[in-house]
Design an enzyme around this catalytic site. Structure first.
Site, mmCIF file in Angstrom:
data_model
loop_
_atom_site.group_PDB
_atom_site.id
_atom_site.type_symbol
_atom_site.label_atom_id
_atom_site.label_comp_id
_atom_site.label_asym_id
_atom_site.label_seq_id
_atom_site.Cartn_x
_atom_site.Cartn_y
_atom_site.Cartn_z
ATOM 1 N N GLY A 13 2.102 6.711 -4.571
ATOM 2 C CA GLY A 13 1.324 5.933 -3.614
ATOM 3 C C GLY A 13 2.193 4.955 -2.859
ATOM 4 O O GLY A 13 1.841 3.778 -2.696
ATOM 5 N N ALA A 14 3.339 5.443 -2.359
ATOM 6 C CA ALA A 14 4.346 4.538 -1.790
ATOM 7 C C ALA A 14 4.254 4.374 -0.283
ATOM 8 O O ALA A 14 5.055 3.631 0.293
ATOM 9 C CB ALA A 14 5.749 5.031 -2.156
ATOM 10 N N GLY A 17 0.429 -0.313 1.128
ATOM 11 C CA GLY A 17 0.094 -1.346 0.174
ATOM 12 C C GLY A 17 1.206 -1.759 -0.765
ATOM 13 O O GLY A 17 2.377 -1.879 -0.395
ATOM 14 N N GLY A 19 2.584 -0.134 -3.210
ATOM 15 C CA GLY A 19 3.615 0.877 -3.397
ATOM 16 C C GLY A 19 4.681 0.820 -2.326
ATOM 17 O O GLY A 19 5.881 0.887 -2.616
ATOM 18 N N TYR A 164 -14.437 2.747 -10.404
ATOM 19 C CA TYR A 164 -13.119 2.130 -10.282
ATOM 20 C C TYR A 164 -12.725 1.421 -11.569
ATOM 21 O O TYR A 164 -11.611 1.602 -12.088
ATOM 22 C CB TYR A 164 -13.125 1.138 -9.116
ATOM 23 C CG TYR A 164 -11.837 0.368 -8.941
ATOM 24 C CD1 TYR A 164 -10.740 0.955 -8.316
ATOM 25 C CD2 TYR A 164 -11.721 -0.940 -9.403
ATOM 26 C CE1 TYR A 164 -9.556 0.239 -8.156
ATOM 27 C CE2 TYR A 164 -10.550 -1.654 -9.239
ATOM 28 C CZ TYR A 164 -9.467 -1.060 -8.616
ATOM 29 O OH TYR A 164 -8.291 -1.761 -8.469
#
Length: 281
Positions: A13-14, A17, A19, A164
């Site tokens: 997830g880079a 955000g 990441g 979540y």
């Protein structure tokens, strides 16, 4: 893209955000990076920026965590690298507005936020052990909720917050079990809530940001790079302080149920170092 990347840090997830912020921060230190995302275009842009920022060797790996097949293929490719010293399980989605299913028929938040980390961590464990001292860092949340094992996929009463929060608790449960399994191999495993309501795309569609992104990035970076005291593994941190997770995470019976479910859904078992050695892995 494939390069032998000794001691590389993997960040899932880079492309956005925390990441992305973490990858850029590590690049400034000349770190070798393997960054993951689900957009080829964003990946190309990120790699160029990381190289310009001073990163060592950089590779981008494409995978959509809504597909267990793509997660498995990503693990296969990562196992082709020479050494991986850190796996940062950061990719995830936030509180969704409606129930969605993955391509595998699982509740989407549970798969993207938890099952992907489970599958990658279990598959990469032998390489991390061979690269020891090594680390796994699970980016989780202070928002936690007990898992209802009779309705994990929330088919009877879906709620975005429950989806979540139970996935985030599952990450902490995974952290505890992985830490126990990988301690003999010299792999530390810790989880953290990096900061509250940072200005990221999984937050701003529902909430007003409260914490700067830099705070969360620095708290994750600390677990990735700073020296760890002996035995500092299996912990949950709220920002930079060790904290107590929700009680279910500390229940061995609940963790055993989660391991059984995870193995059944992914086909991959969480095994200790001794078990892998006995199987000739």
């Amino acid at each position: 893209m494939h390069v032998d990347n000794p001691g590389a840090v993997v960040v899932t997830g880079a492309t956005d955000g925390v990441g992305r912020g973490l990858a850029m921060r590590l690049a400034a230190d000349g770190t070798d990076l393997i960054v993951h995302g689900r957009s080829a275009e964003k990946g190309r842009e990120l790699v160029a920026e990381l190289r310009a920022a001073g990163a060592g060797r950089v590779a981008y790996e494409l995978a959509d965590f809504a597909s267990l097949t793509e997660i498995s293929a990503l693990a296969d490719r990562l196992l082709g690298y020479e050494r991986i010293s850190v796996l940062v399980n950061n990719a995830g989605i936030g509180v969704e507005l409606e129930r969605q299913e993955s391509r595998d028929g699982h509740e989407l938040t549970f798969q993207v936020d938890y099952l992907a980390a489970y599958l990658l961590s279990c598959r990469l464990a032998p390489l991390l052990a061979a690269s020891a001292p090594a680390r796994i860092v699970n980016v989780t949340s202070a928002g936690q909720a007990p898992i209802d094992f009779d309705d994990v996929m929330l088919r009877r009463g879906w709620d975005g917050v429950q989806a979540y929060c139970q996935a985030k608790l599952a990450q902490i449960m995974l952290t505890i079990d992985l830490a126990e399994a990988l301690r003999p191999a010299g792999v530390s495993v810790n989880s953290l809530h990096p900061a509250s309501y940072m200005p990221t795309k999984i937050v701003t569609h529902l909430y007003t940001p409260r914490s700067p992104l830099a705070e969360g990035v620095e708290n994750v970076r600390r677990l990735v790079q700073d020296p760890l005291p002996p035995g500092e593994t299996g912990l949950y941190l709220n920002r930079d302080a060790v904290a107590e997770p929700l009680a279910q995470a500390l229940d061995p019976a609940a963790r055993a149920r989660l391991r059984e479910l995870s193995e059944r859904l992914t086909g991959v078992a969480l095994e200790g170092e001794d078990e892998r050695a006995g199987q000739g892995a």
